[in-house]
Design an enzyme around this catalytic site. Sequence first.
Site, PDB file in Angstrom:
ATOM      1  N   ARG A   1     -30.823 -33.267  39.273  1.00  0.00           N
ATOM      2  CA  ARG A   1     -31.176 -31.843  39.352  1.00  0.00           C
ATOM      3  C   ARG A   1     -31.346 -31.250  37.953  1.00  0.00           C
ATOM      4  O   ARG A   1     -32.050 -30.265  37.766  1.00  0.00           O
ATOM      5  CB  ARG A   1     -30.153 -31.062  40.187  1.00  0.00           C
ATOM      6  CG  ARG A   1     -30.475 -29.588  40.326  1.00  0.00           C
ATOM      7  CD  ARG A   1     -29.927 -28.900  41.586  1.00  0.00           C
ATOM      8  NE  ARG A   1     -28.608 -29.330  41.986  1.00  0.00           N
ATOM      9  CZ  ARG A   1     -27.478 -29.044  41.318  1.00  0.00           C
ATOM     10  NH1 ARG A   1     -27.516 -28.312  40.228  1.00  0.00           N
ATOM     11  NH2 ARG A   1     -26.320 -29.487  41.759  1.00  0.00           N
TER      12      ARG A   1
ATOM     13  N   TYR B   1     -52.815 -13.487  42.476  1.00  0.00           N
ATOM     14  CA  TYR B   1     -52.426 -14.227  43.670  1.00  0.00           C
ATOM     15  C   TYR B   1     -51.541 -13.336  44.555  1.00  0.00           C
ATOM     16  O   TYR B   1     -50.481 -12.883  44.126  1.00  0.00           O
ATOM     17  CB  TYR B   1     -51.689 -15.499  43.270  1.00  0.00           C
ATOM     18  CG  TYR B   1     -51.186 -16.276  44.447  1.00  0.00           C
ATOM     19  CD1 TYR B   1     -52.074 -16.917  45.290  1.00  0.00           C
ATOM     20  CD2 TYR B   1     -49.836 -16.347  44.726  1.00  0.00           C
ATOM     21  CE1 TYR B   1     -51.617 -17.610  46.402  1.00  0.00           C
ATOM     22  CE2 TYR B   1     -49.368 -17.041  45.825  1.00  0.00           C
ATOM     23  CZ  TYR B   1     -50.261 -17.659  46.657  1.00  0.00           C
ATOM     24  OH  TYR B   1     -49.811 -18.339  47.753  1.00  0.00           O
TER      25      TYR B   1
ATOM     26  N   ASP C   1     -51.204 -17.092  34.388  1.00  0.00           N
ATOM     27  CA  ASP C   1     -51.425 -17.999  35.523  1.00  0.00           C
ATOM     28  C   ASP C   1     -52.713 -18.767  35.239  1.00  0.00           C
ATOM     29  O   ASP C   1     -53.808 -18.207  35.299  1.00  0.00           O
ATOM     30  CB  ASP C   1     -51.518 -17.179  36.821  1.00  0.00           C
ATOM     31  CG  ASP C   1     -51.647 -18.066  38.066  1.00  0.00           C
ATOM     32  OD1 ASP C   1     -52.092 -19.223  37.929  1.00  0.00           O
ATOM     33  OD2 ASP C   1     -51.306 -17.585  39.165  1.00  0.00           O
TER      34      ASP C   1
ATOM     35  N   LYS D   1     -52.643 -27.145  43.275  1.00  0.00           N
ATOM     36  CA  LYS D   1     -54.082 -26.914  43.312  1.00  0.00           C
ATOM     37  C   LYS D   1     -54.822 -27.925  42.429  1.00  0.00           C
ATOM     38  O   LYS D   1     -54.744 -29.118  42.652  1.00  0.00           O
ATOM     39  CB  LYS D   1     -54.352 -25.460  42.906  1.00  0.00           C
ATOM     40  CG  LYS D   1     -53.440 -24.436  43.583  1.00  0.00           C
ATOM     41  CD  LYS D   1     -53.728 -24.244  45.060  1.00  0.00           C
ATOM     42  CE  LYS D   1     -52.684 -23.391  45.769  1.00  0.00           C
ATOM     43  NZ  LYS D   1     -52.432 -22.088  45.193  1.00  0.00           N
TER      44      LYS D   1
HETATM   45  C1  LIG Z   1     -51.398 -21.138  45.189  1.00  0.00           C
HETATM   46  C2  LIG Z   1     -51.253 -20.228  44.029  1.00  0.00           C
HETATM   47  C3  LIG Z   1     -49.995 -19.751  43.628  1.00  0.00           C
HETATM   48  C4  LIG Z   1     -48.727 -20.103  44.402  1.00  0.00           C
HETATM   49  O1  LIG Z   1     -48.397 -21.453  44.268  1.00  0.00           O
HETATM   50  P1  LIG Z   1     -47.720 -22.385  45.435  1.00  0.00           P
HETATM   51  O2  LIG Z   1     -47.830 -23.756  44.871  1.00  0.00           O
HETATM   52  O3  LIG Z   1     -48.521 -22.164  46.684  1.00  0.00           O
HETATM   53  O4  LIG Z   1     -46.319 -21.938  45.596  1.00  0.00           O
HETATM   54  C5  LIG Z   1     -49.949 -18.931  42.508  1.00  0.00           C
HETATM   55  N1  LIG Z   1     -51.059 -18.586  41.809  1.00  0.00           N
HETATM   56  C6  LIG Z   1     -52.286 -19.025  42.177  1.00  0.00           C
HETATM   57  C7  LIG Z   1     -53.487 -18.617  41.386  1.00  0.00           C
HETATM   58  C8  LIG Z   1     -52.417 -19.846  43.298  1.00  0.00           C
HETATM   59  O5  LIG Z   1     -53.643 -20.260  43.663  1.00  0.00           O
END
Ligand SMILES: *Cc1c(COP(=O)(O)O)cnc(C)c1O
Length: 394
Positions: free
Chosen positions: A48, A100, A173, A198
């Site tokens: 962890r 998001y 992000d 993603k």
């Molecule tokens: C999917 C996404 C998130 C959230 O991430 P998860 O892996 O689904 O928890 C945050 N920001 C963007 C731009 C995303 O596409």
Amino acid sequence: MTGEKPHPETRAAHGAVGPDPRDGAVVPPLQPASTFVQGADEGRSYARDQSPGVEPAERLLAELEGGGEALLFASGMAAATAMIGALRPGDHIVAQRVMYWGLRRWLTDFCAEWGIGLDFVDAGEPGTIAAAVQPGRTRVVWIETPANPTWDVVDIAAAAEAAHEAGAWLAVDNTVPTPVHTRPLAHGADVVFHSATKMLNGHSDIVAGALVTNQPDHALWHRVRATRAHGGGILGPFEAWLLLRGMRTLYLRAERAAATAQAIAEHFDRHPKVNAVLYPGLQSHPGHATAARQMERGFGGMLSLRLADGRAAAERVPHACRTILPATSLGGVESLIEHRAGIEGADSPVPGDLVRLSVGIEHPDDLIADLEQALDRGASGHKGLCSGRGDNRH
Ligand SMILES: *Cc1c(COP(=O)(O)O)cnc(C)c1O
């Protein structure tokens, strides 16, 4: 050329760590151990806190982003909540209004409940961040560029300057552009966030998140690291192993998706069934000049279409596609399409006539032909098409 630093795609292809010196294996082993013998060489104790199963993927991501340390998490949201959870009551956050939606909603509730100030700004407009930060109180400015799902572009260097004036960190992000197209730390950001679910992984087969910083000794980062260890939102070794495998082809996939997205955007720009194509690679996009300054190798694999036949067509068209799959999420090798306002629910600021497209690595002509036939069938409300998938929201 000897002695020159290899290009990032070369490092990625080799997975950064290279062959295992013990047995010559060209991929790292999948190491699932939860505990380690005390007094062994690398001083590990429990998975962890630190795990050799996730470190190769962390090392490669840190290198591609130009950061000193990357931490992987169980999801993008686990990473984002660890970053924001490092703040204290009384602190203040400035965040982008277009971002998001899941994070926007959580931020709103969390900040209200924990006495953290929160201001949303239209970060694409110059000066809005500088006007919203509170010197000495704002700890984090959170931006997304290009931002979901309108692909507004934020000037990262200007946002960093405004954040730093107030003594705050700039968090970016970078899920959509990935380090292939944008390296926010090089433009002044302090931390980069990824939903590694993603484009980084790219195969729609894990859920994962990441944070990367160039200031691993900063007090805020110590709190983030402690939050992961104590909160327990760690990534499992198998997911980390798949992520590293995915990242080895990141540059190929991202460049192909961006080239195809550009072709789709140009094809449907001024199309009779499309009122607007939202894509920063089009010269008509209001953020194009800024995007061209801070992005390289293309403008990413995401775009949105606003349909001339309005919301009803936008609800039908995803289900009229035959190659492009009607599903949420993004960044996989298979193209996806969705009616975004339907996903986000009643409080969504997203226009109802908008469909969001995640471009994969298929042949561009197949994707354009699929959208053409779907726009034809979707606009007329062709029988046999299902529409509106209820509250199946992600
Ligand atoms: C999917 C996404 C998130 C959230 O991430 P998860 O892996 O689904 O928890 C945050 N920001 C963007 C731009 C995303 O596409």
